[in-house]
Write a protein that holds these residues in place. Structure first.
Motif, PDB file in Angstrom:
ATOM      1  N   LYS A  97       0.832  -1.206   0.000  1.00  0.00           N
ATOM      2  CA  LYS A  97       0.000   0.000   0.000  1.00  0.00           C
ATOM      3  C   LYS A  97       0.866   1.255   0.000  1.00  0.00           C
ATOM      4  CE  LYS A  97      -4.155  -1.856   2.188  1.00  0.00           C
ATOM      5  NZ  LYS A  97      -5.042  -1.778   3.377  1.00  0.00           N
ATOM      6  N   LYS A  98       1.957   1.218   0.736  1.00  0.00           N
ATOM      7  CA  LYS A  98       2.870   2.367   0.750  1.00  0.00           C
ATOM      8  C   LYS A  98       3.459   2.576  -0.636  1.00  0.00           C
ATOM      9  CE  LYS A  98       6.794   4.289   3.283  1.00  0.00           C
ATOM     10  NZ  LYS A  98       7.632   4.144   4.470  1.00  0.00           N
ATOM     11  N   TYR A  99       3.857   1.493  -1.292  1.00  0.00           N
ATOM     12  CA  TYR A  99       4.419   1.589  -2.644  1.00  0.00           C
ATOM     13  C   TYR A  99       3.388   2.174  -3.615  1.00  0.00           C
ATOM     14  CZ  TYR A  99       6.665   0.177  -7.008  1.00  0.00           C
ATOM     15  OH  TYR A  99       7.233   0.174  -8.253  1.00  0.00           O
ATOM     16  N   ILE A 100       2.174   1.691  -3.552  1.00  0.00           N
ATOM     17  CA  ILE A 100       1.110   2.189  -4.432  1.00  0.00           C
ATOM     18  C   ILE A 100       0.840   3.670  -4.166  1.00  0.00           C
ATOM     19  CG2 ILE A 100      -1.366   2.046  -4.924  1.00  0.00           C
ATOM     20  CD1 ILE A 100      -1.156  -0.969  -4.576  1.00  0.00           C
ATOM     21  N   SER A 101       1.006   4.092  -2.925  1.00  0.00           N
ATOM     22  CA  SER A 101       0.718   5.490  -2.584  1.00  0.00           C
ATOM     23  C   SER A 101       1.610   6.466  -3.338  1.00  0.00           C
ATOM     24  CB  SER A 101       0.858   5.714  -1.075  1.00  0.00           C
ATOM     25  OG  SER A 101       2.223   5.787  -0.680  1.00  0.00           O
ATOM     26  N   PRO A 106       0.134  14.449  -6.202  1.00  0.00           N
ATOM     27  CA  PRO A 106       0.548  15.342  -5.111  1.00  0.00           C
ATOM     28  C   PRO A 106      -0.351  15.204  -3.880  1.00  0.00           C
ATOM     29  CG  PRO A 106       0.366  16.548  -7.190  1.00  0.00           C
ATOM     30  CD  PRO A 106      -0.203  15.188  -7.420  1.00  0.00           C
ATOM     31  N   LEU A 107       0.258  15.351  -2.719  1.00  0.00           N
ATOM     32  CA  LEU A 107      -0.486  15.322  -1.465  1.00  0.00           C
ATOM     33  C   LEU A 107      -0.810  16.740  -1.019  1.00  0.00           C
ATOM     34  CD1 LEU A 107       1.640  12.705   0.509  1.00  0.00           C
ATOM     35  CD2 LEU A 107      -0.499  12.317  -0.706  1.00  0.00           C
ATOM     36  N   LYS A 108      -1.989  16.927  -0.454  1.00  0.00           N
ATOM     37  CA  LYS A 108      -2.359  18.246   0.063  1.00  0.00           C
ATOM     38  C   LYS A 108      -1.672  18.496   1.403  1.00  0.00           C
ATOM     39  CE  LYS A 108      -6.702  18.436  -2.341  1.00  0.00           C
ATOM     40  NZ  LYS A 108      -8.107  18.635  -2.338  1.00  0.00           N
ATOM     41  N   ASN A 109      -1.557  17.478   2.203  1.00  0.00           N
ATOM     42  CA  ASN A 109      -0.945  17.607   3.522  1.00  0.00           C
ATOM     43  C   ASN A 109       0.244  16.667   3.629  1.00  0.00           C
ATOM     44  OD1 ASN A 109      -2.995  19.408   4.480  1.00  0.00           O
ATOM     45  ND2 ASN A 109      -4.348  17.637   4.661  1.00  0.00           N
ATOM     46  N   TRP A 110       1.352  17.193   4.083  1.00  0.00           N
ATOM     47  CA  TRP A 110       2.543  16.383   4.290  1.00  0.00           C
ATOM     48  C   TRP A 110       3.423  17.064   5.334  1.00  0.00           C
ATOM     49  CZ3 TRP A 110       6.923  19.152   3.230  1.00  0.00           C
ATOM     50  CH2 TRP A 110       6.777  20.250   2.382  1.00  0.00           C
ATOM     51  N   THR A 111       4.319  16.294   5.901  1.00  0.00           N
ATOM     52  CA  THR A 111       5.260  16.845   6.875  1.00  0.00           C
ATOM     53  C   THR A 111       6.658  16.353   6.528  1.00  0.00           C
ATOM     54  OG1 THR A 111       4.941  14.977   8.378  1.00  0.00           O
ATOM     55  CG2 THR A 111       3.548  16.925   8.735  1.00  0.00           C
ATOM     56  N   CYS A 112       7.642  17.060   7.040  1.00  0.00           N
ATOM     57  CA  CYS A 112       9.025  16.640   6.833  1.00  0.00           C
ATOM     58  C   CYS A 112       9.827  16.947   8.087  1.00  0.00           C
ATOM     59  CB  CYS A 112       9.634  17.328   5.613  1.00  0.00           C
ATOM     60  SG  CYS A 112       9.842  19.104   5.800  1.00  0.00           S
ATOM     61  N   GLU A 113      10.998  16.374   8.142  1.00  0.00           N
ATOM     62  CA  GLU A 113      11.894  16.646   9.260  1.00  0.00           C
ATOM     63  C   GLU A 113      12.389  18.087   9.164  1.00  0.00           C
ATOM     64  OE1 GLU A 113      12.344  14.485  11.684  1.00  0.00           O
ATOM     65  OE2 GLU A 113      11.210  12.930  10.636  1.00  0.00           O
ATOM     66  N   ASP A 114      12.887  18.591  10.264  1.00  0.00           N
ATOM     67  CA  ASP A 114      13.495  19.918  10.276  1.00  0.00           C
ATOM     68  C   ASP A 114      14.728  19.881   9.375  1.00  0.00           C
ATOM     69  OD1 ASP A 114      14.741  22.328  10.817  1.00  0.00           O
ATOM     70  OD2 ASP A 114      14.673  22.106  12.993  1.00  0.00           O
ATOM     71  N   GLN A 115      14.697  20.634   8.291  1.00  0.00           N
ATOM     72  CA  GLN A 115      15.770  20.595   7.297  1.00  0.00           C
ATOM     73  C   GLN A 115      17.092  21.170   7.814  1.00  0.00           C
ATOM     74  OE1 GLN A 115      15.078  19.029   3.966  1.00  0.00           O
ATOM     75  NE2 GLN A 115      13.770  18.294   5.623  1.00  0.00           N
ATOM     76  N   ARG A 116      17.049  21.897   8.911  1.00  0.00           N
ATOM     77  CA  ARG A 116      18.286  22.427   9.491  1.00  0.00           C
ATOM     78  C   ARG A 116      19.193  21.311  10.003  1.00  0.00           C
ATOM     79  NH1 ARG A 116      15.272  26.676  13.249  1.00  0.00           N
ATOM     80  NH2 ARG A 116      14.021  24.800  13.409  1.00  0.00           N
ATOM     81  N   ILE A 117      18.605  20.149  10.252  1.00  0.00           N
ATOM     82  CA  ILE A 117      19.384  18.991  10.711  1.00  0.00           C
ATOM     83  C   ILE A 117      20.427  18.605   9.674  1.00  0.00           C
ATOM     84  CG2 ILE A 117      19.228  16.533  11.312  1.00  0.00           C
ATOM     85  CD1 ILE A 117      16.394  17.124  12.365  1.00  0.00           C
ATOM     86  N   LEU A 118      20.139  18.877   8.408  1.00  0.00           N
ATOM     87  CA  LEU A 118      21.073  18.525   7.328  1.00  0.00           C
ATOM     88  C   LEU A 118      22.447  19.164   7.528  1.00  0.00           C
ATOM     89  CD1 LEU A 118      18.653  18.779   4.298  1.00  0.00           C
ATOM     90  CD2 LEU A 118      19.715  16.695   5.185  1.00  0.00           C
ATOM     91  N   ARG A 119      22.496  20.297   8.211  1.00  0.00           N
ATOM     92  CA  ARG A 119      23.771  20.978   8.445  1.00  0.00           C
ATOM     93  C   ARG A 119      24.751  20.101   9.215  1.00  0.00           C
ATOM     94  NH1 ARG A 119      20.924  26.448  10.614  1.00  0.00           N
ATOM     95  NH2 ARG A 119      20.108  27.157   8.616  1.00  0.00           N
ATOM     96  N   THR A 120      24.222  19.216  10.044  1.00  0.00           N
ATOM     97  CA  THR A 120      25.105  18.380  10.861  1.00  0.00           C
ATOM     98  C   THR A 120      25.172  16.927  10.376  1.00  0.00           C
ATOM     99  OG1 THR A 120      23.289  17.917  12.401  1.00  0.00           O
ATOM    100  CG2 THR A 120      24.729  19.806  12.902  1.00  0.00           C
ATOM    101  N   ALA A 140      13.414  13.693   2.490  1.00  0.00           N
ATOM    102  CA  ALA A 140      12.119  13.224   1.987  1.00  0.00           C
ATOM    103  C   ALA A 140      10.982  13.559   2.963  1.00  0.00           C
ATOM    104  CB  ALA A 140      12.173  11.716   1.766  1.00  0.00           C
ATOM    105  N   ASP A 141       9.765  13.513   2.451  1.00  0.00           N
ATOM    106  CA  ASP A 141       8.593  13.678   3.308  1.00  0.00           C
ATOM    107  C   ASP A 141       8.632  12.620   4.404  1.00  0.00           C
ATOM    108  OD1 ASP A 141       7.886  15.547   1.432  1.00  0.00           O
ATOM    109  OD2 ASP A 141       6.196  14.407   0.629  1.00  0.00           O
ATOM    110  N   ARG A 142       8.101  12.957   5.560  1.00  0.00           N
ATOM    111  CA  ARG A 142       8.113  12.047   6.709  1.00  0.00           C
ATOM    112  C   ARG A 142       7.383  10.736   6.366  1.00  0.00           C
ATOM    113  NH1 ARG A 142       6.874  15.389  11.238  1.00  0.00           N
ATOM    114  NH2 ARG A 142       9.091  15.687  11.449  1.00  0.00           N
ATOM    115  N   GLU A 143       7.992   9.633   6.710  1.00  0.00           N
ATOM    116  CA  GLU A 143       7.434   8.287   6.501  1.00  0.00           C
ATOM    117  C   GLU A 143       7.224   7.930   5.031  1.00  0.00           C
ATOM    118  OE1 GLU A 143       7.006   6.047   9.032  1.00  0.00           O
ATOM    119  OE2 GLU A 143       7.832   7.578  10.356  1.00  0.00           O
ATOM    120  N   SER A 144       7.961   8.559   4.115  1.00  0.00           N
ATOM    121  CA  SER A 144       7.732   8.288   2.694  1.00  0.00           C
ATOM    122  C   SER A 144       8.817   7.422   2.047  1.00  0.00           C
ATOM    123  CB  SER A 144       7.630   9.608   1.919  1.00  0.00           C
ATOM    124  OG  SER A 144       8.888  10.262   1.871  1.00  0.00           O
ATOM    125  N   VAL A 145       9.909   7.190   2.727  1.00  0.00           N
ATOM    126  CA  VAL A 145      11.015   6.445   2.123  1.00  0.00           C
ATOM    127  C   VAL A 145      10.744   4.946   2.216  1.00  0.00           C
ATOM    128  CG1 VAL A 145      13.491   5.947   2.248  1.00  0.00           C
ATOM    129  CG2 VAL A 145      12.670   8.271   2.641  1.00  0.00           C
TER     130      VAL A 145
END
Length: 157
Positions: A97-101, A106-120, A140-145
């Protein structure tokens, strides 16, 4: 015999819809052929996948083998034949189901990790190692990988 429409119809679906195969238990002969034509193969622990089953192997004069000796899933996973190895059928359906998703648009609602973390996450010294998987999960979007073929070429992402 092979005078059935299943193989022809399955082939016509290729490139038009995502083809997802789930193997649980024994998957031999024609079932394995259809499974091999899938875009992604999900298998449960304890599955066996082989183009020839015990009867075909014995009929070919290659000896007597039990179904459990043919194509053990752990070997199939390490060889890259199985894309995603899961514990059971419930998890297999969840992953499918995740693969099919990914094909819903496009999704209307999504979340992601704080991108500032990439600095470290990536060290300034390019000779230092770091977790590329953590970088991908952060970008990537949260829980999408959904990593495929994790068991094959473990140094490759």
């Amino acid at each position: 015999g092979l005078d059935v429409m299943a193989f022809h119809l399955w082939g016509r679906l290729s490139g038009t819809v995502p083809l997802i195969g789930i193997a649980s238990g024994r998957c031999f002969a024609g079932n394995a052929a259809l499974l091999g034509c899938c875009d992604v193969i999900i298998a449960t622990k304890g599955a066996n996948i082989g183009m020839g089953g015990p009867a075909m192997i014995e009929g070919g004069g290659l000896g007597i083998v039990s179904p459990g000796e043919i194509g053990p899933v752990q070997e199939q996973y390490e060889l890259g034949t199985v894309d995603i190895l899961v514990d059971d059928e419930v998890e297999a359906v969840k992953v499918a189901k995740k693969y099919i998703s990914y094909f819903q648009g496009p999704l209307k609602n999504w979340t992601c990790e704080d991108q500032r973390i990439l600095r470290t996450l990536i060290p300034e010294n390019r000779l230092r190692s770091y977790s590329i998987r953590k970088v991908i999960e952060t970008v990537a979007d949260r829980e999408s990988v959904l990593e495929v073929r994790k068991g094959w070429g473990p140094a490759f992402v």
